[in-house]
Design an enzyme around this catalytic site. Structure first.
Site, PDB file in Angstrom:
ATOM      1  N   ALA A  66      21.826  49.324 -23.688  1.00  0.00           N
ATOM      2  CA  ALA A  66      22.046  50.347 -22.662  1.00  0.00           C
ATOM      3  C   ALA A  66      20.789  50.569 -21.829  1.00  0.00           C
ATOM      4  CB  ALA A  66      22.478  51.658 -23.313  1.00  0.00           C
ATOM      5  N   ALA A  67      19.636  50.581 -22.505  1.00  0.00           N
ATOM      6  CA  ALA A  67      18.370  50.792 -21.781  1.00  0.00           C
ATOM      7  C   ALA A  67      18.165  49.687 -20.749  1.00  0.00           C
ATOM      8  CB  ALA A  67      17.208  50.836 -22.769  1.00  0.00           C
ATOM      9  N   ASP A  89      25.535  55.696 -25.275  1.00  0.00           N
ATOM     10  CA  ASP A  89      24.232  55.026 -25.179  1.00  0.00           C
ATOM     11  C   ASP A  89      23.713  55.001 -23.739  1.00  0.00           C
ATOM     12  OD1 ASP A  89      24.798  54.575 -27.802  1.00  0.00           O
ATOM     13  OD2 ASP A  89      24.559  52.406 -27.748  1.00  0.00           O
TER      14      ASP A  89
HETATM   15  C1  MEV Z   1      26.566  52.534 -30.726  1.00  0.00           C
HETATM   16  O1  MEV Z   1      25.232  52.885 -30.400  1.00  0.00           O
HETATM   17  C2  MEV Z   1      27.411  53.760 -30.839  1.00  0.00           C
HETATM   18  C3  MEV Z   1      28.866  53.515 -31.251  1.00  0.00           C
HETATM   19  O2  MEV Z   1      29.421  54.808 -31.466  1.00  0.00           O
HETATM   20  C4  MEV Z   1      29.641  52.784 -30.193  1.00  0.00           C
HETATM   21  C5  MEV Z   1      29.922  53.609 -28.957  1.00  0.00           C
HETATM   22  O3  MEV Z   1      29.802  54.820 -28.989  1.00  0.00           O
HETATM   23  O4  MEV Z   1      30.334  52.995 -27.958  1.00  0.00           O
HETATM   24  C6  MEV Z   1      28.962  52.748 -32.563  1.00  0.00           C
END
Ligand code: MEV
Length: 306
Positions: free
Chosen positions: A103-104, A145
């Site tokens: 995401a970053a 994220d």
């Molecule tokens: C991943 O960092 C977080 C999850 O909950 C996936 C999402 O929220 O899309 C596992």
């Protein structure tokens, strides 16, 4: 040249549950990926990925990363059949699982494109473009994220709803312990979906508790009752174990952190490897827990939430 930044993140409560609309609590961390975008002659794009990384991470994610960059470019409306761009990724955020690395980088690239091509993208548009990029890694991401990577700070995040900031009295020290295992978030999310369909009644009970826990945790954070926050993180870890997204390496580091005085500890992010987080208020406790993790041969990151 355009330059952009995206923060790493730590999910304090309710990864996975958040995919189904359960509230989550996430904090950006003070480590970021920086993207530089430069125009070059010709067409297409090239990438020079200089981020520090967990061994194997970049190789494992290469195909998803290529797909992600294509998606980000499309969403930003940059047509690389007419212009060629060179993307460089760097910064102090380690490319690893559970820390919001994908995401970053999506946010950083979107910001750099906005600057280079004078797109004047708003924060909301950056976040939306990064969400499109995240689909290459997650399939059906909740958006938690990219939201943390875009806006920073400590956030109450519910899928599809406006974010709420949680402001706490003082930032709190945490330690993130890296199992060194590169995890596949998409597979972890798919596994939860499958098991939930197989045993809806049991999963319903667990999901209901996760939801209640988020509200109690928000109040504990606002009250700055860090002992309570820690206990709730412990319980959240048990719920994540119950839906089978932890693993023995994560459980080991969680246990180790608690034995060394952490107020609470849990896996963080997609699980099945990647990172865990321990709540360690004060520099001394933070040092102690980080040292214990390193002594066992794992990497430990000391940072803060809020
Ligand atoms: C991943 O960092 C977080 C999850 O909950 C996936 C999402 O929220 O899309 C596992």
């Amino acid at each position: 040249m355009g330059v952009g930044r995206g923060y790493g993140k730590v999910i304090l409560f309710n990864e996975h549950f958040v995919v189904y609309g359960v509230p989550s609590i996430v904090s950006a961390i003070d480590k970021a990926t920086i993207a530089r975008v430069e125009r070059a002659a010709g067409a297409g794009w090239t990438l020079d990925d200089r981020r520090p990384a967990t061994p194997g991470y970049k190789e494992e994610k290469l195909e998803q990363q290529r797909d992600s960059i294509d998606r980000v470019l499309r969403a930003a409306g940059v047509d690389v059949s007419k212009v060629s761009i060179r993307i460089t990724l760097e910064g102090d955020l380690v490319a690893a699982s559970g820390i919001g690395a994908s995401a970053a980088s999506c946010v950083a690239i979107a910001r750099a494109l906005s600057e280079e091509f004078n797109l004047h993208l708003t924060e909301e548009q950056i976040n939306q473009i990064a969400y499109e990029g995240e689909k290459a890694y997650h399939g059906n991401p909740s958006g938690v994220d990219n939201t943390a990577a875009t806006y920073g700070g400590l956030l109450w995040f519910v899928r599809g709803k406006p974010i709420e900031r949680i402001s706490i009295r003082r930032p709190v020290e945490i330690v993130m312990g890296n199992t060194g295992l590169v995890a596949n978030t998409e597979a972890a999310v798919a596994g939860v979906r499958e098991r939930r369909q197989r045993d809806p009644a049991r999963y319903e009970r667990i999901f209901r508790e996760a939801e209640e826990l988020a509200y109690i945790a928000r109040k504990a954070l606002l009250d700055y009752d860090l002992r309570a926050v820690g206990r709730l993180m412990d319980r959240n870890h048990e719920l994540l174990q119950a839906i089978e997204v932890s693993c023995k390496e994560l459980d080991f580091l969680v246990e180790l952190a608690r034995e060394n005085g952490a107020y609470g500890a849990k896996m963080t992010g997609g699980g099945l490897g990647g990172n865990m987080v321990a709540l360690t208020p004060g520099k001394d406790l933070q040092d102690k827990v980080a040292r214990a993790i390193k002594r066992e041969g794992f990497e430990a990151l000391m940072t803060r939430i809020g």
